[in-house]
Design a protein around this motif. Structure first.
Motif, mmCIF file in Angstrom:
data_model
loop_
_atom_site.group_PDB
_atom_site.id
_atom_site.type_symbol
_atom_site.label_atom_id
_atom_site.label_comp_id
_atom_site.label_asym_id
_atom_site.label_seq_id
_atom_site.Cartn_x
_atom_site.Cartn_y
_atom_site.Cartn_z
ATOM 1 N N ALA A 280 -33.206 -34.392 -83.860
ATOM 2 C CA ALA A 280 -33.649 -32.997 -83.902
ATOM 3 C C ALA A 280 -33.889 -32.542 -85.337
ATOM 4 N N LEU A 281 -32.984 -32.874 -86.242
ATOM 5 C CA LEU A 281 -33.133 -32.479 -87.641
ATOM 6 C C LEU A 281 -34.383 -33.108 -88.252
ATOM 7 N N TYR A 282 -34.604 -34.365 -87.955
ATOM 8 C CA TYR A 282 -35.772 -35.084 -88.479
ATOM 9 C C TYR A 282 -37.071 -34.396 -88.058
ATOM 10 N N CYS B 158 -40.541 -35.357 -81.753
ATOM 11 C CA CYS B 158 -39.808 -34.538 -80.779
ATOM 12 C C CYS B 158 -39.768 -35.232 -79.420
ATOM 13 N N LYS B 159 -40.684 -36.155 -79.208
ATOM 14 C CA LYS B 159 -40.670 -36.909 -77.938
ATOM 15 C C LYS B 159 -39.380 -37.728 -77.802
ATOM 16 N N GLU B 160 -38.752 -38.077 -78.942
ATOM 17 C CA GLU B 160 -37.465 -38.777 -78.897
ATOM 18 C C GLU B 160 -36.367 -37.869 -78.342
ATOM 19 N N ARG C 223 -47.270 -34.688 -89.319
ATOM 20 C CA ARG C 223 -47.471 -34.566 -87.869
ATOM 21 C C ARG C 223 -46.755 -35.658 -87.089
ATOM 22 N N ASP C 224 -46.664 -36.858 -87.644
ATOM 23 C CA ASP C 224 -45.958 -37.937 -86.945
ATOM 24 C C ASP C 224 -44.470 -37.627 -86.818
ATOM 25 N N GLU D 215 -41.727 -32.071 -75.025
ATOM 26 C CA GLU D 215 -43.161 -32.070 -75.288
ATOM 27 C C GLU D 215 -43.400 -31.234 -76.534
ATOM 28 N N LEU D 216 -44.460 -31.546 -77.264
ATOM 29 C CA LEU D 216 -44.766 -30.849 -78.502
ATOM 30 C C LEU D 216 -44.845 -29.337 -78.286
#
Length: 183
Positions: free
Chosen positions: A104-106, A156-158, A150-151, A162-163
């Motif tokens: 989440a932080l990343y 967030c998919k991890e 953007r990558d 969803e974006l």
């Protein structure tokens, strides 16, 4: 560590006003995500608030960013999950993000920058004037806010988010502290 103590620590180590605001924004997003995932909000807040504690100190040595801060937090007795999240948020190190907090932080770190940049180009220059679609349109423009990777945001998919949902949660969190952010 309580928030008041963490805020003091952040302010002692970060003098740039905009970087302080960035830390507050990431803290707010982390709190929102902790609530969403039913995790310990206080711990997630600390990770967000303190994630860039060494940023000014390592400005000329980006390869040391997040490492010195994590070491400092570990020496202070901060919980290992928080230390690991801080340590792994700098993608330059390519460290595995093992916990939901670290993932989440990343992802939250660059998204806050994209949201601020979106607010600054909006005619009203206010977070409250933004909606999720406005931010997503900026996300899709690769020439806009190039520093917002953007990558990394898409990671967030991890989190099984969803974006669009990730942006909506993050934007709402930042809108809740818009006065603190000056937006």
């Amino acid at each position: 560590m309580q928030r008041k103590e963490a805020l003091k620590l952040m302010e002692e180590n970060i003098k740039q006003k905009n970087l302080r605001k960035h830390c507050l924004a990431v803290e707010a997003v982390m709190a929102e995500l902790a609530d969403y995932f039913d995790k310990d909000e206080q711990k997630w807040r600390l990770a967000g608030l303190l994630h860039d504690i060494d940023y000014e100190q390592t400005a000329d040595q980006p390869e040391k960013h997040s490492q010195l801060g994590a070491d400092k937090l570990a020496e202070m007795g901060m919980e290992a999950k928080i230390v690991d999240a801080v340590r792994s948020h700098n993608g330059m190190h390519q460290l595995p993000r093992k916990t939901l907090m670290a993932k989440a932080l990343y992802a939250a770190d660059p998204l806050t920058g994209l949201i601020v940049a979106s607010a600054l180009i909006h005619p009203e220059k206010k977070l409250d004037a933004l909606d999720t679609e406005f931010v997503l349109n900026r996300y899709g423009d690769s020439s806009f806010a190039k520093g917002a990777d953007r990558d990394v945001i898409a990671s967030c998919k991890e989190l099984d988010l969803e974006l669009k949902e990730f942006v909506a949660l993050s934007l709402a969190a930042m809108q809740n502290i818009s006065d603190d952010l000056g937006l």
